[in-house]
Write a protein that holds these residues in place. Structure first.
Motif, PDB file in Angstrom:
ATOM      1  N   ALA A  53      16.987   1.123  34.733  1.00 54.79           N
ATOM      2  CA  ALA A  53      16.045   1.975  35.468  1.00 54.79           C
ATOM      3  C   ALA A  53      14.603   1.793  35.030  1.00 54.79           C
ATOM      4  CB  ALA A  53      16.452   3.443  35.313  1.00 54.79           C
ATOM      5  N   PHE A  54      14.361   1.586  33.725  1.00 55.63           N
ATOM      6  CA  PHE A  54      13.000   1.578  33.211  1.00 55.63           C
ATOM      7  C   PHE A  54      12.459   0.178  32.922  1.00 55.63           C
ATOM      8  CE2 PHE A  54      14.370   5.845  32.626  1.00 55.63           C
ATOM      9  CZ  PHE A  54      13.224   6.626  32.693  1.00 55.63           C
ATOM     10  N   LEU A  55      13.322  -0.821  32.835  1.00 52.55           N
ATOM     11  CA  LEU A  55      12.861  -2.190  32.580  1.00 52.55           C
ATOM     12  C   LEU A  55      13.174  -3.108  33.753  1.00 52.55           C
ATOM     13  CD1 LEU A  55      13.887  -2.667  28.816  1.00 52.55           C
ATOM     14  CD2 LEU A  55      11.707  -1.862  29.740  1.00 52.55           C
ATOM     15  N   THR A  56      14.465  -3.233  34.083  1.00 49.76           N
ATOM     16  CA  THR A  56      14.879  -4.209  35.098  1.00 49.76           C
ATOM     17  C   THR A  56      14.336  -3.867  36.478  1.00 49.76           C
ATOM     18  OG1 THR A  56      16.903  -4.639  33.845  1.00 49.76           O
ATOM     19  CG2 THR A  56      16.857  -5.355  36.148  1.00 49.76           C
ATOM     20  N   PHE A  57      14.504  -2.633  36.915  1.00 43.95           N
ATOM     21  CA  PHE A  57      14.084  -2.267  38.272  1.00 43.95           C
ATOM     22  C   PHE A  57      12.574  -2.404  38.480  1.00 43.95           C
ATOM     23  CE2 PHE A  57      12.833   1.387  41.100  1.00 43.95           C
ATOM     24  CZ  PHE A  57      13.004   0.682  42.291  1.00 43.95           C
ATOM     25  N   PRO A  58      11.726  -1.716  37.709  1.00 48.39           N
ATOM     26  CA  PRO A  58      10.283  -1.867  37.962  1.00 48.39           C
ATOM     27  C   PRO A  58       9.783  -3.269  37.661  1.00 48.39           C
ATOM     28  CG  PRO A  58      10.672  -0.501  36.022  1.00 48.39           C
ATOM     29  CD  PRO A  58      11.989  -0.698  36.663  1.00 48.39           C
ATOM     30  N   GLY A  59      10.321  -3.907  36.615  1.00 45.87           N
ATOM     31  CA  GLY A  59       9.863  -5.247  36.278  1.00 45.87           C
ATOM     32  C   GLY A  59      10.189  -6.264  37.357  1.00 45.87           C
TER      33      GLY A  59
ATOM     34  N   TYR B 273       3.828   4.029  28.194  1.00 46.89           N
ATOM     35  CA  TYR B 273       4.225   4.892  27.087  1.00 46.89           C
ATOM     36  C   TYR B 273       3.022   5.271  26.223  1.00 46.89           C
ATOM     37  CZ  TYR B 273       6.229   6.692  22.822  1.00 46.89           C
ATOM     38  OH  TYR B 273       6.500   7.491  21.746  1.00 46.89           O
ATOM     39  N   VAL B 274       2.159   4.302  25.928  1.00 43.82           N
ATOM     40  CA  VAL B 274       0.993   4.579  25.083  1.00 43.82           C
ATOM     41  C   VAL B 274       0.105   5.637  25.728  1.00 43.82           C
ATOM     42  CG1 VAL B 274      -1.174   3.593  24.231  1.00 43.82           C
ATOM     43  CG2 VAL B 274       0.984   2.380  23.869  1.00 43.82           C
ATOM     44  N   LEU B 275      -0.122   5.517  27.039  1.00 39.56           N
ATOM     45  CA  LEU B 275      -0.953   6.496  27.732  1.00 39.56           C
ATOM     46  C   LEU B 275      -0.332   7.886  27.685  1.00 39.56           C
ATOM     47  CD1 LEU B 275      -3.390   7.182  29.514  1.00 39.56           C
ATOM     48  CD2 LEU B 275      -2.015   6.522  31.507  1.00 39.56           C
ATOM     49  N   LEU B 276       0.960   7.980  27.969  1.00 38.22           N
ATOM     50  CA  LEU B 276       1.625   9.281  27.947  1.00 38.22           C
ATOM     51  C   LEU B 276       1.681   9.859  26.536  1.00 38.22           C
ATOM     52  CD1 LEU B 276       4.569   8.654  30.448  1.00 38.22           C
ATOM     53  CD2 LEU B 276       2.425   9.872  30.864  1.00 38.22           C
ATOM     54  N   ARG B 277       1.864   8.996  25.542  1.00 39.41           N
ATOM     55  CA  ARG B 277       1.871   9.463  24.155  1.00 39.41           C
ATOM     56  C   ARG B 277       0.486   9.951  23.739  1.00 39.41           C
ATOM     57  NH1 ARG B 277       5.358  11.654  21.536  1.00 39.41           N
ATOM     58  NH2 ARG B 277       3.664  13.160  21.636  1.00 39.41           N
ATOM     59  N   LEU B 278      -0.547   9.277  24.229  1.00 35.51           N
ATOM     60  CA  LEU B 278      -1.921   9.625  23.880  1.00 35.51           C
ATOM     61  C   LEU B 278      -2.286  11.019  24.377  1.00 35.51           C
ATOM     62  CD1 LEU B 278      -4.614   8.645  22.629  1.00 35.51           C
ATOM     63  CD2 LEU B 278      -5.200   7.730  24.889  1.00 35.51           C
TER      64      LEU B 278
ATOM     65  N   ALA C 261       9.540  10.100  35.361  1.00 32.02           N
ATOM     66  CA  ALA C 261       9.116   9.911  36.753  1.00 32.02           C
ATOM     67  C   ALA C 261       8.815   8.447  37.065  1.00 32.02           C
ATOM     68  CB  ALA C 261       7.873  10.755  37.035  1.00 32.02           C
ATOM     69  N   TYR C 262       8.733   7.616  36.035  1.00 34.05           N
ATOM     70  CA  TYR C 262       8.330   6.219  36.219  1.00 34.05           C
ATOM     71  C   TYR C 262       9.201   5.469  37.226  1.00 34.05           C
ATOM     72  CZ  TYR C 262       7.614   1.299  34.738  1.00 34.05           C
ATOM     73  OH  TYR C 262       7.387  -0.045  34.693  1.00 34.05           O
ATOM     74  N   PRO C 263      10.525   5.378  37.035  1.00 35.68           N
ATOM     75  CA  PRO C 263      11.318   4.646  38.033  1.00 35.68           C
ATOM     76  C   PRO C 263      11.326   5.319  39.395  1.00 35.68           C
ATOM     77  CG  PRO C 263      12.740   5.711  36.429  1.00 35.68           C
ATOM     78  CD  PRO C 263      11.353   5.854  35.918  1.00 35.68           C
ATOM     79  N   VAL C 264      11.181   6.648  39.414  1.00 36.61           N
ATOM     80  CA  VAL C 264      11.151   7.358  40.701  1.00 36.61           C
ATOM     81  C   VAL C 264       9.904   6.965  41.485  1.00 36.61           C
ATOM     82  CG1 VAL C 264      11.084   9.622  41.805  1.00 36.61           C
ATOM     83  CG2 VAL C 264      12.467   9.277  39.742  1.00 36.61           C
TER      84      VAL C 264
ATOM     85  N   VAL D 103      13.256   8.132  26.084  1.00 35.90           N
ATOM     86  CA  VAL D 103      14.040   8.239  27.316  1.00 35.90           C
ATOM     87  C   VAL D 103      15.482   8.636  27.030  1.00 35.90           C
ATOM     88  CG1 VAL D 103      14.952   6.947  29.284  1.00 35.90           C
ATOM     89  CG2 VAL D 103      12.569   6.636  28.575  1.00 35.90           C
ATOM     90  N   THR D 104      16.103   7.996  26.019  1.00 36.61           N
ATOM     91  CA  THR D 104      17.544   8.138  25.804  1.00 36.61           C
ATOM     92  C   THR D 104      17.908   9.130  24.712  1.00 36.61           C
ATOM     93  OG1 THR D 104      17.565   6.359  24.159  1.00 36.61           O
ATOM     94  CG2 THR D 104      17.858   5.723  26.470  1.00 36.61           C
ATOM     95  N   HIS D 105      16.937   9.475  23.840  1.00 34.83           N
ATOM     96  CA  HIS D 105      17.193  10.321  22.664  1.00 34.83           C
ATOM     97  C   HIS D 105      18.190   9.676  21.704  1.00 34.83           C
ATOM     98  CE1 HIS D 105      14.849  13.579  24.383  1.00 34.83           C
ATOM     99  NE2 HIS D 105      15.512  13.436  25.513  1.00 34.83           N
ATOM    100  N   ILE D 106      18.295   8.349  21.753  1.00 37.43           N
ATOM    101  CA  ILE D 106      19.104   7.609  20.782  1.00 37.43           C
ATOM    102  C   ILE D 106      18.294   7.447  19.503  1.00 37.43           C
ATOM    103  CG2 ILE D 106      20.231   5.398  20.301  1.00 37.43           C
ATOM    104  CD1 ILE D 106      20.673   5.091  23.313  1.00 37.43           C
ATOM    105  N   GLU D 107      18.933   7.612  18.351  1.00 39.92           N
ATOM    106  CA  GLU D 107      18.217   7.502  17.088  1.00 39.92           C
ATOM    107  C   GLU D 107      17.671   6.082  16.922  1.00 39.92           C
ATOM    108  OE1 GLU D 107      18.689   8.780  12.384  1.00 39.92           O
ATOM    109  OE2 GLU D 107      20.477   8.457  13.599  1.00 39.92           O
ATOM    110  N   LEU D 108      16.510   5.991  16.314  1.00 41.65           N
ATOM    111  CA  LEU D 108      15.814   4.709  16.213  1.00 41.65           C
ATOM    112  C   LEU D 108      16.621   3.652  15.487  1.00 41.65           C
ATOM    113  CD1 LEU D 108      12.172   5.911  15.483  1.00 41.65           C
ATOM    114  CD2 LEU D 108      12.951   4.668  17.511  1.00 41.65           C
ATOM    115  N   ILE D 109      17.382   4.027  14.447  1.00 39.22           N
ATOM    116  CA  ILE D 109      18.141   3.019  13.710  1.00 39.22           C
ATOM    117  C   ILE D 109      19.188   2.358  14.602  1.00 39.22           C
ATOM    118  CG2 ILE D 109      19.775   4.745  12.837  1.00 39.22           C
ATOM    119  CD1 ILE D 109      18.582   1.505  11.083  1.00 39.22           C
ATOM    120  N   VAL D 110      19.737   3.100  15.555  1.00 40.35           N
ATOM    121  CA  VAL D 110      20.719   2.530  16.488  1.00 40.35           C
ATOM    122  C   VAL D 110      20.053   1.494  17.387  1.00 40.35           C
ATOM    123  CG1 VAL D 110      22.379   3.053  18.315  1.00 40.35           C
ATOM    124  CG2 VAL D 110      22.049   4.663  16.429  1.00 40.35           C
TER     125      VAL D 110
END
Length: 765
Positions: A64-70, A103-108, A117-120, A224-231
């Motif tokens: 949804a966030f890489l393949t589709f928009p890219g 991501y940088v803009l939204l984080r800023l 909302a990005y893929p939408v 996006v996924t709430h997966i822990e960074l080490i994973v």
């Protein structure tokens, strides 16, 4: 007959996929890649210990966030490729480029929740465009064929290597014995997950000057996924980048040549090729393990893992712009955006591309191809501007201790030999290694050199493809860095070289090769492979016993290896006169066999090699340390600050190794002073010396370090108040392996909020 030199490697004209008829049976073209992705996820679950739910979440995020928009942007700007599968691979890579600024803009502005909302938004735009056009041609997926299955098999070997040599010894529950730099990567990703601009979070207030875009991807995926960074770091994201590297080489070569088999060759050379190693032991001193060690190095260097697939997209964009007869702003702007991503992903990547663009520009000017000159001039100028801007934006204007030293790489590699105590190498040793390097680079480049000599030098696009590897080899041989990081100039160019090799073969070999000639070509490749094996059997695998015999032994082995190859080439030339196959393709095929001499060993290691035993826990992180850091993360806000007495890897000794970053990594919080390695000394006011560029550099603010440690070793209302009131510390993480007055801390702060293993956590708020 071979192709006209003026069209070496050029893909034949073909209708874009949106103009060709679609058949439901063509969906089989996605089958090899789909099965490969599925197998990777299964291995991640079974071997690495990834939770199945996390694996599914990550897959959905990628789609949804890489393949589709890219893919949407890729097909709209770069135009559709030979198949949908080709577009999906390159589009997913482009998705990594598009994700970063969002991501940088939204984080800023602290609105990261809007990322959903990005893929939408992309979907709404696509639907609006389709409704406006009313008529859009069908999409060709293509049929699965031998070469696509072969390319998937190459990727499969790499995934098996990952499972056996990365995930098996270091599953996700083996957190106390990480690769020494893993907490470093984890800490930067954790800071970008919560802050922008980011810092080097193990010393609060130190700006982040590093190639940090891969950590933006990790932070975005975690958001996006709430997966822990080490994973993500040890499992899912790095596996994705490995697949995109191999798949990107396949897609780039196929798109640029119009032949499916070239994609397999590019993937094979990138993943399993190496410079010739005649001597058994010389991977320590030759570029054999440096030139094409790019894919598996992803787990040691996430920054390198990201830049490899990004360069596949960059090379396609640049080559197609050079080939295009008329100027188009869309591809140009997209190319500049990818250049920015490449510069921010790895500092060593864009300089070799700039060198290649300059070389192609000179060739175009000599040939008076003025449209191409204008295109290359814009690309070259843009790349230089991007590089200069990146030096300030990402790297703070520093060189990270990189300097010019003609013997830097040779001396450093020789040092790995670890000769017996008291032995020294003769002064002529670096010269012999230079000879070994040069011969290795020339031999591995024979297919590309032949392509250049047969007319490829008159094609700026082909010169551009060949240029980065030559520039990377040169940089490797003349630059020096304390951690041998100059090797990444060469490593980062491996993808260009692999695709250039495939493009060369597309020109050298006839378009329609008969079965009989195909067998002869494969026979020549096998002969090249046997030549290397024979040379290694003749010279043996024993390292010279001492420095006094090192140089003559190496040169003798080099001569023997070259003689064996000369005999093999001579035999092929004699054989070629008696067959319908041309001599040049025979020699090139032989040399390709030399390049791929290690491929059978790679496959064997991945499939039937010995199992890797799980390494015992080290003392980088003591028992209970990860739980303590996670406790702080769960009970604190992102802006809260930690203080600790853990500054070293291992036990505290004078001048200990300061690469201690795991508290910042697992807590995802900034630390007043944890370790302090990997910080450019110029940024903190220290001179750039060997000591200050090492992991043993002294701390530049003794008063701060003393105040930090005094609160733990001599707790009192004054010392603890200094941390809390003057420095804003909210938490103490105390490691009992180091000096600490725990009764005194409990007297001042009460009982710890967390106690487990060797760690106690106190709340100062």
């Amino acid at each position: 007959m071979t192709a006209d030199p003026a069209t070496v490697g050029v893909a034949p004209d073909a209708k874009p996929s949106s103009e060709r008829p679609f058949s439901g049976r063509d969906w089989s073209g996605l089958l090899p890649g789909t099965l490969m992705v599925g197998a990777t996820l299964v291995l991640a679950i079974l071997v690495a210990g990834v939770d199945p739910g996390d694996a599914l979440l990550f897959t959905g995020y990628v789609l949804a966030f890489l393949t589709f928009p890219g893919t949407v942007v890729w097909r709209a700007v770069a135009k559709p490729g030979p198949s949908l599968g080709n577009d999906l691979v390159l589009g997913t890579i482009l998705g990594l480029v598009l994700e970063a600024p969002l991501y940088v803009l939204l984080r800023l502005v602290d609105l990261t929740q809007l990322i959903y909302a990005y893929p939408v938004v992309v979907l709404v735009v696509v639907v609006a465009v389709l409704r406006r056009r009313r008529r859009v041609g069908p999409v060709v997926v293509g049929k699965a064929h031998l070469w696509s299955w072969a390319g998937a098999a190459v990727a499969g070997v790499q995934v098996l290597l990952v499972a056996k040599y990365v995930w098996s010894p270091q599953p996700l529950d083996a957190l106390r014995a990480p690769y020494v730099d893993e907490p470093f990567h984890l800490a930067i990703a954790g800071d970008l997950l919560h802050h922008f601009p980011a810092q080097m979070p193990w010393v609060e207030g130190t700006p982040l000057f590093y190639h940090w875009l891969v950590y933006v991807h990790l932070a975005s995926a975690a958001t996006v996924t709430h997966i822990e960074l080490i994973v993500l770091l040890r499992g899912l994201s790095m596996a994705l980048l490995v697949l995109l590297t191999v798949g990107g080489a396949y897609a780039a070569a196929t798109r640029l040549t119009g032949r499916s088999w070239t994609g397999f060759v590019a993937a094979l050379v990138l993943a399993m090729g190496a410079t010739p190693d005649f001597f058994g032991w010389t991977s320590l001193v030759s570029p054999a393990q440096l030139a094409f060690d790019s894919v598996m190095r992803a787990f040691d260097s996430p920054t390198h893992a990201l830049v490899m697939p990004l360069q596949m997209v960059l090379m396609v964009l640049v080559v197609e712009m050079i080939r295009r007869d008329r100027w188009r702003w869309g591809p140009c702007l997209l190319t500049v955006a990818v250049m920015v991503a490449v510069a921010g992903a790895k500092s060593s990547a864009l300089p070799t591309v700039i060198a290649a663009l300059l070389l192609a520009l000179v060739v175009a000017a000599v040939l008076r191809r003025w449209q191409t000159v204008r295109t290359l001039a814009v690309l070259f100028g843009s790349a230089v501007v991007v590089f200069l801007a990146a030096q300030q934006l990402f790297y703070g204007g520093g060189t990270r201790a990189t300097g010019i030293d003609l013997n830097g790489s040779t001396v450093q590699r020789l040092g790995i030999l670890m000769l017996p105590e008291g032995e020294t190498l003769p002064a002529s040793a670096p010269v012999s290694i230079w000879i070994c390097f040069t011969v290795g680079f020339v031999l591995v480049g024979v297919p590309v050199i032949v392509g250049l000599l047969r007319g490829g030098w008159r094609r700026p696009d082909f010169v551009f493809l060949a240029g980065p590897f030559a520039a990377g080899a040169g940089a490797f041989m003349v630059l020096s860095h304390p951690a041998l990081s100059q090797a990444y100039f060469l490593l980062g160019a491996a993808g260009f070289f692999a695709v250039a090799t495939a493009v060369s073969l597309a020109d050298i070999l006839p378009e329609n090769v008969s079965l009989r000639d195909g067998v002869r070509i494969l026979g020549c490749a096998a002969l090249g492979w046997l030549a290397v094996v024979a040379a290694r059997l003749v010279v043996g695998g024993d390292m010279p016993a001492d420095g006094s015999v090192f140089t003559p032994t190496l040169l003798t082995q080099l001569v023997i290896g070259l003689l064996v190859l000369a005999v093999a080439v001579g035999a092929v030339l004699v054989y070629a006169r008696r067959s319908t196959i041309a001599a040049v393709p025979a020699v090139v095929a032989l040399m390709l066999g030399v390049v791929l001499a290690g491929a059978p060993q790679t496959v064997a290691l991945a499939t039937v090699g010995p199992a890797v035993p799980r390494e015992p826990d080290s003392d980088i992180i003591g028992p209970g340390g990860v739980a303590a850091a996670r406790f702080v993360r769960a009970h604190s806000q992102p802006d809260e600050l930690i203080a600790t007495n853990a500054h070293c890897i291992g036990l505290p000794v004078p001048d200990c190794d300061r690469r201690n970053f795991w508290i910042a990594g697992y807590a995802e919080r900034r630390v007043l002073v944890e370790g302090w390695a990997y910080i450019d000394p110029l940024v903190v006011g220290l001179p750039s010396t060997d000591l200050n560029n090492s992991a043993y550099l002294p701390f530049w603010d003794p008063a701060l370090l003393a105040a930090n440690d005094a609160a733990i070793t001599h707790p009192s209302p004054a010392t603890i108040g200094t941390l809390r009131d003057e420095y804003g510390v909210d938490w103490l993480v105390v490691d009992r392996r180091y000096q600490a007055d725990l009764p005194g801390i409990r007297r001042e702060l009460g009982q710890p909020r967390f106690k487990g293993g060797l760690y106690s956590v106190f709340d100062l708020r």
